[in-house]
Write a protein that holds these residues in place. Structure first.
Motif, PDB file in Angstrom:
ATOM      1  N   VAL A 481       0.852  -1.183   0.000  1.00 13.49           N
ATOM      2  CA  VAL A 481       0.000   0.000   0.000  1.00 13.49           C
ATOM      3  C   VAL A 481       0.890   1.236   0.000  1.00 13.49           C
ATOM      4  CG1 VAL A 481      -1.804   1.251   1.217  1.00 13.49           C
ATOM      5  CG2 VAL A 481      -1.794  -1.247   1.251  1.00 13.49           C
ATOM      6  N   LEU A 482       0.789   2.042  -1.044  1.00 16.72           N
ATOM      7  CA  LEU A 482       1.595   3.258  -1.165  1.00 16.72           C
ATOM      8  C   LEU A 482       0.975   4.425  -0.414  1.00 16.72           C
ATOM      9  CD1 LEU A 482       2.379   2.979  -4.991  1.00 16.72           C
ATOM     10  CD2 LEU A 482       3.866   2.305  -3.087  1.00 16.72           C
ATOM     11  N   ALA A 483      -0.352   4.483  -0.376  1.00 14.15           N
ATOM     12  CA  ALA A 483      -1.051   5.567   0.315  1.00 14.15           C
ATOM     13  C   ALA A 483      -2.513   5.190   0.478  1.00 14.15           C
ATOM     14  CB  ALA A 483      -0.926   6.877  -0.471  1.00 14.15           C
ATOM     15  N   THR A 484      -3.182   5.835   1.433  1.00 14.54           N
ATOM     16  CA  THR A 484      -4.618   5.692   1.602  1.00 14.54           C
ATOM     17  C   THR A 484      -5.215   7.075   1.807  1.00 14.54           C
ATOM     18  OG1 THR A 484      -4.481   5.441   4.020  1.00 14.54           O
ATOM     19  CG2 THR A 484      -4.343   3.425   2.708  1.00 14.54           C
ATOM     20  N   GLY A 485      -6.509   7.200   1.635  1.00 14.78           N
ATOM     21  CA  GLY A 485      -7.136   8.493   1.848  1.00 14.78           C
ATOM     22  C   GLY A 485      -8.625   8.443   1.637  1.00 14.78           C
ATOM     23  N   SER A 486      -9.261   9.619   1.656  1.00 14.73           N
ATOM     24  CA  SER A 486     -10.717   9.699   1.567  1.00 14.73           C
ATOM     25  C   SER A 486     -11.194  10.717   0.540  1.00 14.73           C
ATOM     26  CB  SER A 486     -11.298  10.050   2.949  1.00 14.73           C
ATOM     27  OG  SER A 486     -10.746  11.263   3.425  1.00 14.73           O
ATOM     28  N   THR A 487     -10.277  11.345  -0.216  1.00 17.59           N
ATOM     29  CA  THR A 487     -10.652  12.306  -1.241  1.00 17.59           C
ATOM     30  C   THR A 487      -9.750  12.113  -2.443  1.00 17.59           C
ATOM     31  OG1 THR A 487     -11.226  13.905   0.490  1.00 17.59           O
ATOM     32  CG2 THR A 487     -11.035  14.745  -1.754  1.00 17.59           C
ATOM     33  N   ALA A 488     -10.339  12.019  -3.616  1.00 19.84           N
ATOM     34  CA  ALA A 488      -9.536  11.877  -4.822  1.00 19.84           C
ATOM     35  C   ALA A 488      -8.810  13.183  -5.122  1.00 19.84           C
ATOM     36  CB  ALA A 488     -10.416  11.466  -5.999  1.00 19.84           C
ATOM     37  N   GLY A 489      -7.758  13.127  -5.909  1.00 19.14           N
ATOM     38  CA  GLY A 489      -6.964  14.298  -6.266  1.00 19.14           C
ATOM     39  C   GLY A 489      -5.513  13.926  -6.410  1.00 19.14           C
ATOM     40  N   VAL A 490      -4.632  14.863  -6.088  1.00 19.64           N
ATOM     41  CA  VAL A 490      -3.196  14.628  -6.193  1.00 19.64           C
ATOM     42  C   VAL A 490      -2.716  13.851  -4.971  1.00 19.64           C
ATOM     43  CG1 VAL A 490      -0.926  15.693  -6.378  1.00 19.64           C
ATOM     44  CG2 VAL A 490      -2.884  16.719  -7.571  1.00 19.64           C
ATOM     45  N   ILE A 491      -1.981  12.782  -5.204  1.00 19.89           N
ATOM     46  CA  ILE A 491      -1.483  11.920  -4.139  1.00 19.89           C
ATOM     47  C   ILE A 491       0.026  11.791  -4.313  1.00 19.89           C
ATOM     48  CG2 ILE A 491      -1.666   9.660  -3.043  1.00 19.89           C
ATOM     49  CD1 ILE A 491      -4.335   9.333  -4.696  1.00 19.89           C
ATOM     50  N   THR A 492       0.763  12.102  -3.277  1.00 24.16           N
ATOM     51  CA  THR A 492       2.215  11.945  -3.315  1.00 24.16           C
ATOM     52  C   THR A 492       2.651  10.824  -2.378  1.00 24.16           C
ATOM     53  OG1 THR A 492       2.532  13.605  -1.598  1.00 24.16           O
ATOM     54  CG2 THR A 492       2.566  14.371  -3.882  1.00 24.16           C
ATOM     55  N   PHE A 493       3.763  10.174  -2.701  1.00 19.48           N
ATOM     56  CA  PHE A 493       4.279   9.057  -1.916  1.00 19.48           C
ATOM     57  C   PHE A 493       5.745   8.879  -2.283  1.00 19.48           C
ATOM     58  CE2 PHE A 493       2.185   7.755  -5.776  1.00 19.48           C
ATOM     59  CZ  PHE A 493       3.101   6.922  -6.407  1.00 19.48           C
ATOM     60  N   PRO A 494       6.523   8.160  -1.481  1.00 19.84           N
ATOM     61  CA  PRO A 494       7.934   7.951  -1.807  1.00 19.84           C
ATOM     62  C   PRO A 494       8.092   7.338  -3.199  1.00 19.84           C
ATOM     63  CG  PRO A 494       7.502   7.256   0.434  1.00 19.84           C
ATOM     64  CD  PRO A 494       6.169   7.554  -0.181  1.00 19.84           C
ATOM     65  N   ALA A 495       9.031   7.862  -3.985  1.00 16.44           N
ATOM     66  CA  ALA A 495       9.249   7.381  -5.347  1.00 16.44           C
ATOM     67  C   ALA A 495       9.423   5.866  -5.363  1.00 16.44           C
ATOM     68  CB  ALA A 495      10.463   8.066  -5.949  1.00 16.44           C
ATOM     69  N   THR A 496       8.679   5.205  -6.249  1.00 18.54           N
ATOM     70  CA  THR A 496       8.671   3.751  -6.324  1.00 18.54           C
ATOM     71  C   THR A 496       8.801   3.310  -7.774  1.00 18.54           C
ATOM     72  OG1 THR A 496       7.183   3.661  -4.405  1.00 18.54           O
ATOM     73  CG2 THR A 496       7.363   1.670  -5.737  1.00 18.54           C
ATOM     74  N   SER A 497       9.659   2.332  -8.027  1.00 15.19           N
ATOM     75  CA  SER A 497       9.797   1.753  -9.357  1.00 15.19           C
ATOM     76  C   SER A 497       8.874   0.550  -9.462  1.00 15.19           C
ATOM     77  CB  SER A 497      11.254   1.352  -9.604  1.00 15.19           C
ATOM     78  OG  SER A 497      11.407   0.822 -10.908  1.00 15.19           O
ATOM     79  N   LEU A 498       7.949   0.576 -10.412  1.00 12.39           N
ATOM     80  CA  LEU A 498       6.961  -0.490 -10.537  1.00 12.39           C
ATOM     81  C   LEU A 498       6.490  -0.608 -11.971  1.00 12.39           C
ATOM     82  CD1 LEU A 498       4.457   1.618 -10.709  1.00 12.39           C
ATOM     83  CD2 LEU A 498       4.325   1.304  -8.262  1.00 12.39           C
ATOM     84  N   ARG A 499       5.828  -1.707 -12.251  1.00 15.99           N
ATOM     85  CA  ARG A 499       5.286  -1.917 -13.592  1.00 15.99           C
ATOM     86  C   ARG A 499       3.775  -1.703 -13.644  1.00 15.99           C
ATOM     87  NH1 ARG A 499       7.649  -7.329 -16.262  1.00 15.99           N
ATOM     88  NH2 ARG A 499       6.437  -6.445 -17.973  1.00 15.99           N
ATOM     89  N   LYS A 500       3.133  -1.706 -12.466  1.00 15.91           N
ATOM     90  CA  LYS A 500       1.687  -1.532 -12.444  1.00 15.91           C
ATOM     91  C   LYS A 500       1.283  -0.866 -11.143  1.00 15.91           C
ATOM     92  CE  LYS A 500      -2.581  -4.249 -13.111  1.00 15.91           C
ATOM     93  NZ  LYS A 500      -3.110  -5.604 -13.422  1.00 15.91           N
ATOM     94  N   ILE A 501       0.470   0.174 -11.231  1.00 17.96           N
ATOM     95  CA  ILE A 501      -0.011   0.895 -10.054  1.00 17.96           C
ATOM     96  C   ILE A 501      -1.536   0.884 -10.085  1.00 17.96           C
ATOM     97  CG2 ILE A 501       0.084   3.163 -11.196  1.00 17.96           C
ATOM     98  CD1 ILE A 501       0.987   4.294  -8.448  1.00 17.96           C
ATOM     99  N   THR A 502      -2.155   0.654  -8.924  1.00 18.23           N
ATOM    100  CA  THR A 502      -3.596   0.421  -8.850  1.00 18.23           C
ATOM    101  C   THR A 502      -4.253   1.394  -7.882  1.00 18.23           C
ATOM    102  OG1 THR A 502      -3.362  -1.928  -9.372  1.00 18.23           O
ATOM    103  CG2 THR A 502      -5.380  -1.267  -8.236  1.00 18.23           C
ATOM    104  N   PHE A 503      -5.328   2.021  -8.331  1.00 19.91           N
ATOM    105  CA  PHE A 503      -6.165   2.856  -7.477  1.00 19.91           C
ATOM    106  C   PHE A 503      -7.368   2.012  -7.077  1.00 19.91           C
ATOM    107  CE2 PHE A 503      -9.443   6.255  -6.860  1.00 19.91           C
ATOM    108  CZ  PHE A 503      -8.808   6.928  -5.817  1.00 19.91           C
ATOM    109  N   ASP A 504      -7.462   1.688  -5.785  1.00 22.05           N
ATOM    110  CA  ASP A 504      -8.474   0.777  -5.252  1.00 22.05           C
ATOM    111  C   ASP A 504      -9.514   1.583  -4.491  1.00 22.05           C
ATOM    112  OD1 ASP A 504      -9.867  -1.413  -4.309  1.00 22.05           O
ATOM    113  OD2 ASP A 504      -8.442  -1.838  -2.700  1.00 22.05           O
ATOM    114  N   ILE A 505     -10.708   1.704  -5.037  1.00 19.22           N
ATOM    115  CA  ILE A 505     -11.804   2.427  -4.386  1.00 19.22           C
ATOM    116  C   ILE A 505     -12.493   1.472  -3.425  1.00 19.22           C
ATOM    117  CG2 ILE A 505     -13.949   3.697  -4.743  1.00 19.22           C
ATOM    118  CD1 ILE A 505     -12.943   4.211  -7.648  1.00 19.22           C
TER     119      ILE A 505
END
Length: 522
Positions: A481-505
């Protein structure tokens, strides 16, 4: 005020299988070995207190965990093992001693009693290393993550079980843990939480079980009916194919849990098992209760549950779902006291409390999370300790600078509503949007090669702004889990190298409509 305790540190030595000495920090006895106390069947049969009253040991490797067990005066001497950091195959070896029976490449709690394993500080992660409890009693495991344990492929551990119990196990409390895999049996994984061969008086509470083909079982076969008296409460079962859980014989009490995206079957009561199932929230799932894959029936008592977008198969052969509109076919007596949250608040209270690194918060029975009493052996949320769980940033309205890496990338998701497309979130067009088929779902951006990302911008479509109420941002490669929250918008997190990133509502106030899922390197 946090209580300060003077600690006397001693040097203790144990011996690894190769003969090397392992130094372990041993502290003086503490008043309590874990945060809070169990609810459920773990309170019966004399109760579950773990290492309360014993020494406290700090460990940052699996070998040090084994050394702490082996250094005790006896196999029943109480001990609390505070664990921090990543435990893996590279730092977990067999240690020998008169008070232990350990093994390499697994955390072995065998032929012992009165032990607490407690994640502290920045958290404890057992990476591809399972926890095996055998011929043991009075065990507490709290505030740890166990992930990607395999039974085939490489490396393997614990038969593919994240936490497995077998052979005359009594009184185990597993609390505020995160158990996760990255697929099913074909990918080399097995159960997340398994009990077999005479395992009794167990509670699993405030925990997350996700992204696995198999959630867990009570009983390894239709003839293994010596298990039972298990309580499951305030847990999240998410993206699980089946066994959520599977019950063969015995009695189980399942309450105030959130079942989301159960793909094939959920609570599978069979071979005479009896389950009391109350005030749970079942969402976007299939066949969440019944008897499946056998002609040996099980039983259930149901009350107060909510079924939100749950589909049911027709009864045929060995497929016998309890619904639609499940009704009770037995009565189950519960011998302990407990508090029930209303089912309609279960997704929110579980989201706030379940899993590791959430501050070991619990519910007060009125849909409100409460913080634990300060305890010197555990992290207390506040300025003197790390923020529990993944960072939950407040999205900012400013548009990120740089190149939107989603343009030209690929995309997929868990489902899509009619007239929407996964590609709509990466076309640079705010007039097109993706929506899940229900009120929750996942949308992903993916690349052919690893890509560095440190910021995303989730842009809701016109007329749907604010519909997303809670979410998680996932490194899909690892499940982290890179981040969690309750409002959509701009989300920042520590730089991560990955091939797939998922936004889970995980919850919404209306149909989510995501116009753009933008990704940026900085």
């Amino acid at each position: 005020m946090r209580r300060t305790v003077a600690l006397r540190v001693l040097a203790a030595l144990a011996t690894t299988a190769t003969g090397a000495a392992v130094c372990v920090a041993v502290m003086t006895p503490q008043a309590s070995a874990a945060v809070g106390s169990a609810t459920g069947f773990a309170t019966r049969n004399g109760g579950t207190t773990g290492g309360a009253g014993g020494q406290t040991v700090r460990a940052t490797t699996g070998t040090q965990i084994h050394a702490a067990l082996c250094n005790r005066a006896s196999s029943s001497t109480p001990i609390t093992i505070q664990v921090e950091g990543t435990i893996n195959h590279g730092n977990t070896t067999k240690v020998s001693g008169s008070s232990c029976n350990t093994a390499a490449d697994v955390i072995e709690l065998k032929q012992i009693s009165n032990v607490t394993i407690l994640g502290v500080g920045n958290g404890a992660t057992f990476d591809q290393i399972g926890i095996h409890i055998r011929e043991a009693s009075n065990i507490i495991i709290q505030n740890v993550t166990v992930r990607n344990v395999k039974k085939s492929g490489s490396p393997t551990s614990n038969g593919g079980d994240a936490i497995g119990m077998e052979a005359n196990v009594r009184n185990v409390w597993v609390d505020h843990v995160t158990l996760e895999a990255s697929g099913g049996e074909s990918q080399g994984f097995d159960g997340l939480f398994d009990m077999k061969n005479n395992t009794q008086y167990v509670t699993l509470s405030y925990s997350i079980l996700r992204n696995s083909g198999r959630g867990g079982l009570i009983g390894s076969s239709e003839s293994d009916l010596s298990n039972g008296f298990v309580t499951f409460h305030h847990n999240l079962y998410e993206n699980i194919d089946s066994r959520a859980p599977l019950l063969r014989g015995g009695v189980a009490h399942i309450f105030n849990s959130h079942f989301s995206r159960i793909n094939e079957s959920g609570i599978n009561s069979r071979a005479g098992a009896q389950a009391k199932v109350e005030n749970n929230y079942f969402q976007n799932a299939k066949d969440v209760l019944g008897t499946f894959y056998t002609d040996q029936a099980g039983y259930w008592q149901v009350s107060g549950n909510i079924f939100d977008n749950v589909t049911w198969s027709s009864r045929s052969g060995d497929t016998n779902p309890a619904g639609p509109n499940p009704t009770s076919n037995t009565s189950v007596s519960i011998p302990y006291s407990y508090r029930l949250d209303p089912a309609n608040c279960v997704p929110d209270i579980v989201r706030q409390t379940a899993g590791a690194n959430k501050g070991i918060r619990t519910s007060n029975g009125s849909c409100t999370p409460t913080n634990p009493t300060s305890n010197p052996t555990t992290p207390t949320p506040g300025p003197t300790t790390p923020t529990p769980g993944p960072t939950s940033p407040t999205p900012t309205p400013s548009q990120p600078s740089g190149t939107n890496l989603s343009i030209g990338a690929g995309s997929d998701g868990s489902s899509k509503a009619s007239g929407t497309s996964y590609g709509d979130v990466r076309d640079g067009n705010m007039s097109t949007a993706w929506s899940p088929s229900g009120s929750t779902g996942q949308i992903s951006i993916k690349w052919d090669t690893a890509t560095r990302v440190s910021r995303v911008n989730i842009r809701e479509a016109s007329g749907a702004v604010g519909n997303v109420r809670s979410w998680r941002l996932l490194n899909h490669d690892t499940g982290a889990v890179l981040a969690t929250g309750s409002t959509a918008g701009v989300i920042t997190f520590p730089a991560t190298s990955l091939r797939k990133i998922t936004f889970d509502i995980t919850s919404s106030s209306g149909t989510p409509r995501i116009a753009e899922f933008e990704t940026y390197a900085g």
